[in-house]
Motif scaffolding. Sequence first.
Motif, PDB file in Angstrom:
ATOM      1  N   HIS A  57      32.762  -0.292   3.426  1.00 13.47           N
ATOM      2  CA  HIS A  57      33.148  -1.669   3.104  1.00 13.47           C
ATOM      3  C   HIS A  57      34.014  -2.265   4.219  1.00 13.47           C
ATOM      4  O   HIS A  57      33.808  -3.394   4.636  1.00 13.47           O
ATOM      5  N   ASP A  58      34.984  -1.504   4.711  1.00 13.50           N
ATOM      6  CA  ASP A  58      35.861  -1.995   5.778  1.00 13.50           C
ATOM      7  C   ASP A  58      35.106  -2.160   7.086  1.00 13.50           C
ATOM      8  O   ASP A  58      35.356  -3.103   7.841  1.00 13.50           O
ATOM      9  N   GLN A  59      34.182  -1.254   7.363  1.00 13.31           N
ATOM     10  CA  GLN A  59      33.390  -1.387   8.583  1.00 13.31           C
ATOM     11  C   GLN A  59      32.585  -2.682   8.548  1.00 13.31           C
ATOM     12  O   GLN A  59      32.547  -3.424   9.530  1.00 13.31           O
ATOM     13  N   ALA A  60      31.937  -2.964   7.416  1.00 14.83           N
ATOM     14  CA  ALA A  60      31.124  -4.178   7.303  1.00 14.83           C
ATOM     15  C   ALA A  60      31.990  -5.429   7.441  1.00 14.83           C
ATOM     16  O   ALA A  60      31.634  -6.364   8.155  1.00 14.83           O
ATOM     17  N   ASN A  61      33.126  -5.455   6.773  1.00 20.34           N
ATOM     18  CA  ASN A  61      34.000  -6.627   6.837  1.00 20.34           C
ATOM     19  C   ASN A  61      34.697  -6.765   8.183  1.00 20.34           C
ATOM     20  O   ASN A  61      34.794  -7.863   8.729  1.00 20.34           O
ATOM     21  N   ASP A  62      35.207  -5.683   8.709  1.00 19.47           N
ATOM     22  CA  ASP A  62      35.996  -5.750   9.927  1.00 19.47           C
ATOM     23  C   ASP A  62      35.148  -6.006  11.172  1.00 19.47           C
ATOM     24  O   ASP A  62      35.651  -6.520  12.171  1.00 19.47           O
ATOM     25  N   PHE A  63      33.871  -5.658  11.140  1.00 23.97           N
ATOM     26  CA  PHE A  63      33.003  -5.908  12.284  1.00 23.97           C
ATOM     27  C   PHE A  63      32.321  -7.279  12.209  1.00 23.97           C
ATOM     28  O   PHE A  63      31.527  -7.619  13.062  1.00 23.97           O
ATOM     29  N   ASP A  64      32.594  -8.060  11.193  1.00 22.36           N
ATOM     30  CA  ASP A  64      32.003  -9.385  11.061  1.00 22.36           C
ATOM     31  C   ASP A  64      32.846 -10.386  11.859  1.00 22.36           C
ATOM     32  O   ASP A  64      33.907 -10.812  11.417  1.00 22.36           O
ATOM     33  N   ILE A  65      32.371 -10.746  13.053  1.00 26.53           N
ATOM     34  CA  ILE A  65      33.174 -11.631  13.909  1.00 26.53           C
ATOM     35  C   ILE A  65      33.246 -13.058  13.384  1.00 26.53           C
ATOM     36  O   ILE A  65      34.038 -13.849  13.865  1.00 26.53           O
ATOM     37  N   TRP A  66      32.467 -13.380  12.370  1.00 25.38           N
ATOM     38  CA  TRP A  66      32.486 -14.731  11.806  1.00 25.38           C
ATOM     39  C   TRP A  66      33.300 -14.792  10.518  1.00 25.38           C
ATOM     40  O   TRP A  66      33.456 -15.854   9.929  1.00 25.38           O
TER      41      TRP A  66
END
Length: 127
Positions: free
Chosen positions: A116-125
């Motif tokens: 979950h954190d990987q998906a959210n934290d890698f979202d540059i938008w």
Amino acid sequence: MGRRTGAMRFGMATYFDKLDISEAVGHELAAARMRSTDGKITPRDLPFGRLIGDPFDFDRRAVLPAITTLTLRRRRSNGTASFLLHWRDPAKVATAAGLYDVIPAGEFQPSSIAPHDQANDFDIWRK
């Protein structure tokens, strides 16, 4: 396979994924320079470097993006400006020893290894 965002692809990496390659290349280059009698270094002198190939081909090696921000502090009384620096103490760091860098600075990495954190934290938008 990492997550694609435009032309960039993000995936899990650690600080040492970068460090292991960078340090080996740096030591190999320094050793080749010390062995050179005329100051010239050829790809034949850098067997590990040849394995990496083009250092700008990021599909062949880990690249950890970093953010460095110059924060200016302005005095209202006279309009002068200043900024903070931190020194990378050679006795306490593995890379970039003895250098000064602005504050804040840091390498981009997820807040945890949880998906979950990987998906959210890698979202540059993400807002």
